[in-house]
Every structure is written in C-alpha cells, then in structure tokens.
Design an enzyme around this catalytic site. Structure first.
Site, PDB file in Angstrom:
ATOM      1  N   ASP A  63       0.808  -1.221   0.000  1.00 34.69           N
ATOM      2  CA  ASP A  63       0.000   0.000   0.000  1.00 34.69           C
ATOM      3  C   ASP A  63       0.843   1.274   0.000  1.00 34.69           C
ATOM      4  O   ASP A  63       0.304   2.377   0.058  1.00 34.69           O
ATOM      5  CB  ASP A  63      -0.965   0.010   1.189  1.00 34.69           C
ATOM      6  CG  ASP A  63      -0.246   0.050   2.529  1.00 34.69           C
ATOM      7  OD1 ASP A  63       1.001  -0.081   2.546  1.00 34.69           O
ATOM      8  OD2 ASP A  63      -0.919   0.220   3.568  1.00 34.69           O
ATOM      9  N   GLU A  99       3.206   2.099   2.317  1.00 38.34           N
ATOM     10  CA  GLU A  99       3.790   2.423   3.615  1.00 38.34           C
ATOM     11  C   GLU A  99       5.240   1.930   3.677  1.00 38.34           C
ATOM     12  O   GLU A  99       5.584   0.890   3.120  1.00 38.34           O
ATOM     13  CB  GLU A  99       2.983   1.772   4.741  1.00 38.34           C
ATOM     14  CG  GLU A  99       1.603   2.358   4.928  1.00 38.34           C
ATOM     15  CD  GLU A  99       0.840   1.696   6.066  1.00 38.34           C
ATOM     16  OE1 GLU A  99       1.419   0.798   6.719  1.00 38.34           O
ATOM     17  OE2 GLU A  99      -0.329   2.068   6.297  1.00 38.34           O
ATOM     18  N   ASP A 140      24.142  35.886  -4.513  1.00 38.94           N
ATOM     19  CA  ASP A 140      23.182  36.786  -3.877  1.00 38.94           C
ATOM     20  C   ASP A 140      23.754  37.235  -2.537  1.00 38.94           C
ATOM     21  O   ASP A 140      24.780  36.723  -2.080  1.00 38.94           O
ATOM     22  CB  ASP A 140      21.810  36.131  -3.691  1.00 38.94           C
ATOM     23  CG  ASP A 140      21.886  34.791  -2.959  1.00 38.94           C
ATOM     24  OD1 ASP A 140      22.722  34.657  -2.033  1.00 38.94           O
ATOM     25  OD2 ASP A 140      21.127  33.874  -3.318  1.00 38.94           O
ATOM     26  N   LYS A 166      20.615  40.784  -6.488  1.00 44.24           N
ATOM     27  CA  LYS A 166      19.512  40.364  -7.357  1.00 44.24           C
ATOM     28  C   LYS A 166      18.176  40.574  -6.670  1.00 44.24           C
ATOM     29  O   LYS A 166      18.090  40.692  -5.445  1.00 44.24           O
ATOM     30  CB  LYS A 166      19.660  38.892  -7.746  1.00 44.24           C
ATOM     31  CG  LYS A 166      19.437  37.904  -6.600  1.00 44.24           C
ATOM     32  CD  LYS A 166      19.517  36.482  -7.079  1.00 44.24           C
ATOM     33  CE  LYS A 166      19.373  35.489  -5.929  1.00 44.24           C
ATOM     34  NZ  LYS A 166      18.084  35.523  -5.264  1.00 44.24           N
ATOM     35  N   THR A 215      16.658  24.711  -8.918  1.00 41.85           N
ATOM     36  CA  THR A 215      16.231  24.786 -10.317  1.00 41.85           C
ATOM     37  C   THR A 215      17.293  25.421 -11.213  1.00 41.85           C
ATOM     38  O   THR A 215      17.158  25.409 -12.430  1.00 41.85           O
ATOM     39  CB  THR A 215      14.924  25.589 -10.452  1.00 41.85           C
ATOM     40  OG1 THR A 215      15.149  26.924  -9.969  1.00 41.85           O
ATOM     41  CG2 THR A 215      13.801  24.942  -9.660  1.00 41.85           C
ATOM     42  N   THR A 245      19.082  30.921 -10.236  1.00 40.81           N
ATOM     43  CA  THR A 245      19.980  31.900  -9.622  1.00 40.81           C
ATOM     44  C   THR A 245      21.391  31.788 -10.183  1.00 40.81           C
ATOM     45  O   THR A 245      21.992  32.780 -10.615  1.00 40.81           O
ATOM     46  CB  THR A 245      20.017  31.717  -8.095  1.00 40.81           C
ATOM     47  OG1 THR A 245      18.730  31.998  -7.555  1.00 40.81           O
ATOM     48  CG2 THR A 245      21.036  32.650  -7.454  1.00 40.81           C
TER      49      THR A 245
END
Length: 321
Positions: A41, A43, A175, A198, A229, A232
């Site tokens: 299931d 778990e 940054d 930035k 991602t 930056t």
C-alpha cells in the site's frame, strides 16, 4: 571497532546508498543488515537484521528527492533502532531537506525545518551530523547536539589544485545571502570576492540586478550551498559573462538540480559546476559540465570522532578528500 564496551554500527536508507557504503568502507565496517522498502500500500517497511543492543548506531540518510519518502525512512529506522535498544543513535544527514523553510517569509507560512527537527528528535535520535545547513542557525531548531560540517574546503581545494595560479580568480556570491560562505572560500584561496545583487519577484524566479566588484577579464567561481532549479546560478553566470568575465565556474554543496536545472546549466556560460555527493547525481543528470567530489572522508572521520568522544572542531579547518 569497540570502545567503552560499545560496538559501532553503520546503517543506511535508500537515499544515498553509494555514499553510505563509501563512508563505511573508509571506517572499515560493513553497512548494517537492514531491509528498507515498502508494503504493497506504499507504507514504508523497515527491518533491522542484526543485534544493535547497546551499540553506537549511525544512520546515513539524506532527505533529498523523494524528500518525504526518505524522511519517513529515516524516522522509522530511528524508531526501529531505538526500540531494539541501540545505545545511541546519530542521524547522519549529509543533506537536510526542508532546510530552506526556516522562517515565516509571509503570513501563515509554516516553519517546516523546525517541524522536521522535532520529528527527528521525537523519533529517538540522540545526535545529528549534517553538512552546510542553509542557515547555520538551524542548529538551534534541535534540542539534541548537532555537528555541522563544512563542505567549502573540499570545493576550494579542488579549484586550488586545478587552477594553478590564482592571480586572476574572483569568488562571487550569487546573492547577498551567500556572502558569508563566499567570503570563507575567498579567504581559503586568498582571492578577492564580488557580490551579485539580485531581486527575486517570486519563488524559483530570480532577476540579476547589479554586480559589486571587479570581474572583468577574470576567472570567476560562483559559490552556493544549494542549487535547485538553477535559475539563480545560471542568471548570475550569464550576467558575469556579459560584463566581461573570462571564464565562469560554479560550485555547491548540495546539487538538488530539480525541474529545468540540467537544461539551464547545459545552455549556460558555466564552464564547470563542481558539487559534493551529499545528494546522489542520477544518470540523466550526469552531464559533462558537472563534476562530483566525495564527502565520504570527512563524514567517516566525524563518525569515528563522535564514536570515540573526540572533538570534531578541527575538522572545520582540515581538508579531507
């Protein structure tokens, strides 16, 4: 190994098995017998396959993607070992997921990092060993000891060994929030720093504004703790190239590399991205631009020192590759 009448045992979840085996090999131990899987299931199913009564146990598990599965594996493994009467349990988390959710950025936000810290403590961990938390203050979220290792010396030494002369090198913070760690790398290499100012209009979207410092005709190294991602770091690299940087390199401790990150890095002006293996790099993310260095040495020594009740503060200034 047996000190104080207690054995040391190394266990691992599924998040970063290769790193766990490398750490265990450096210590001279096998990875403990355990089944870490799922019931039909969905778990999480954990089974400890050897006696741990009275043992000093270290569980190696990064809470990287799939974050929630890996976190639950860690929590249930801690619970299983606690109920099996382990003498002491240390959660070894090379990458601590949810670390970026460390404050209320706006009204009604959760502080998920604090919740995760509570879960690890309540599950039964006696200690946490981790590397490069997004903010060092996260150590205060725990009511148990936290050993916070630093990854930047491994990264800095890589560039020192491969660059030769450092006369034209500038370390750049992508940054303002990364200035402290950038300064540490710059001091380690004895080179100047620059800072990118930035503005981030919304989550996972950033817009480069100004570069503070001289990068013209320089080899620059962008330093960050996490690349997710890639927005930056790629925007920063492209901006540095546009204003005259000769070559752009990047480095990070935790290569999350989610969503469009690989495509962005592939198309960017970044010549090489150097990351540590706190998070495993999957085959589809293994592109020529990305070089991975191992943290097994420093984690192995930290585990041996914790087991032997020896100070690990010297690891913050030593180099382990």
């Amino acid at each position: 190994m047996n000190l104080h009448g207690k054995d040391i045992k190394i266990f691992a979840g599924n998040s970063n098995r290769a790193l766990a085996e490398e750490i265990a090999e450096k210590i001279g131990l096998p990875v403990g017998a355990a089944t870490v899987g799922k019931f039909s299931d969905g778990e999480t199913a954990i089974g400890i396959g050897e006696v741990v009564r009275g043992s000093d146990v270290f569980i190696i598990q990064s809470t990287c993607s799939p974050v929630n599965d890996n976190l639950i594996e860690l929590l249930i493994m801690i619970d299983a070992l606690k109920r099996a009467s382990a003498g002491r349990i240390t959660a070894v988390m090379p990458y601590f997921g949810y670390a970026r959710q460390d404050r209320k950025a706006k009204a009604r936000d959760p502080i998920s990092a604090k919740l995760v810290a509570n879960l690890i403590t309540v599950a039964g961990a006696d200690r946490v060993l981790t590397m490069d938390l997004h903010a060092a203050q996260l150590q205060g979220f725990f009511d148990i000891p936290v050993d916070h290792l630093l990854g930047f010396p491994i990264l800095a030494e890589h560039f020192k060994e491969n660059f030769g002369s450092m006369d034209d090198v500038v370390i750049v913070s992508p940054d303002v929030g990364s200035v402290t760690r950038t300064r540490k790398v710059a001091e380690w290499l004895d080179v100047p720093i620059a800072i990118i100012d930035k503005r981030r209009p919304k989550a996972n979207v950033c817009e480069v504004m100004n570069v503070i410092g001289d990068v013209n005709n320089k080899r620059v190294i962008l330093v960050d703790d996490v690349i997710d991602t890639g927005g930056t770091i790629v925007n920063a690299a492209n901006a540095l190239t546009e204003i005259g940087a000769k070559e752009v390199y990047a480095c990070c401790t935790h290569a999350v590399l989610s969503g469009p990150a690989i495509e962005r890095i592939s198309k960017s002006s970044i010549k090489e991205l150097v990351a540590l293996n706190t998070i495993p790099l999957s085959e589809e993310k293994s592109i020529d631009k990305i070089k991975v260095l191992s943290v097994a040495g420093i984690f192995a020594e930290a585990i041996e020192r914790i087991y032997g009740d020896i100070s690990i503060s010297t690891l913050f200034t030593q180099q382990h590759v």
